[in-house]
Design a protein around this motif. Structure first.
Motif, mmCIF file in Angstrom:
data_model
loop_
_atom_site.group_PDB
_atom_site.id
_atom_site.type_symbol
_atom_site.label_atom_id
_atom_site.label_comp_id
_atom_site.label_asym_id
_atom_site.label_seq_id
_atom_site.Cartn_x
_atom_site.Cartn_y
_atom_site.Cartn_z
ATOM 1 N N ILE A 1 16.331 -8.857 2.840
ATOM 2 C CA ILE A 1 15.516 -7.902 2.075
ATOM 3 C C ILE A 1 15.725 -6.481 2.596
ATOM 4 O O ILE A 1 15.857 -5.535 1.818
ATOM 5 N N TYR A 2 15.773 -6.342 3.911
ATOM 6 C CA TYR A 2 16.020 -5.036 4.532
ATOM 7 C C TYR A 2 17.330 -4.446 4.024
ATOM 8 O O TYR A 2 17.396 -3.260 3.678
ATOM 9 N N ASN B 1 19.795 0.424 -1.579
ATOM 10 C CA ASN B 1 19.261 1.059 -2.785
ATOM 11 C C ASN B 1 18.286 2.197 -2.521
ATOM 12 O O ASN B 1 17.712 2.741 -3.463
ATOM 13 N N ARG B 2 18.077 2.568 -1.270
ATOM 14 C CA ARG B 2 17.020 3.532 -0.952
ATOM 15 C C ARG B 2 17.206 4.879 -1.646
ATOM 16 O O ARG B 2 16.232 5.468 -2.107
ATOM 17 N N TYR B 3 18.425 5.363 -1.761
ATOM 18 C CA TYR B 3 18.622 6.657 -2.413
ATOM 19 C C TYR B 3 18.369 6.561 -3.913
ATOM 20 O O TYR B 3 17.845 7.486 -4.527
ATOM 21 N N GLY C 1 15.343 8.637 -3.963
ATOM 22 C CA GLY C 1 15.984 9.940 -4.085
ATOM 23 C C GLY C 1 16.717 10.344 -2.819
ATOM 24 O O GLY C 1 16.542 9.767 -1.754
ATOM 25 N N GLU C 2 17.559 11.350 -2.974
ATOM 26 C CA GLU C 2 18.367 11.838 -1.864
ATOM 27 C C GLU C 2 18.310 13.355 -1.876
ATOM 28 O O GLU C 2 18.395 13.979 -2.931
#
Length: 98
Positions: A68-69, A75-77, A81-82
């Protein structure tokens, strides 16, 4: 305290081979090294507010937590957002770096 994995201080705690394979967060605490979801959860436990509640997920086996991490990390950006530029840290934040 914080230190980049590429810094000299990181090599005091991690060998070069381990550093070259890392693409994640690492926590050095009481002589032990924690990575990925375990590091994140142990850090969350020490944060102010309700973040400590996330530590309950430590009961999930690391294989599942790290899966999951990794999805979140990939997909965090896209999800959060970035920024085009890095934020300049305040003196308070600078004091947290080794």
């Amino acid at each position: 305290k914080l230190a980049p994995l590429q810094s000299e201080i990181a090599t005091d705690y991690l060998d070069e081979e381990r550093i070259s394979k890392l693409d994640s967060i690492v926590l050095y605490e009481e002589g032990k090294i924690y990575e990925k979801s375990t590091a994140a959860l142990r850090i969350a436990k020490k944060l102010n507010g309700a973040w400590f509640l996330l530590y309950a997920f430590i009961i999930i086996p690391p294989v599942i937590r790290n899966f999951i991490y990794n999805i979140i990390a990939r997909n965090r950006y896209k999800w959060f957002g970035e920024r085009e530029t890095c934020r300049m840290p305040s003196q308070d934040i600078q004091d947290r770096f080794l």
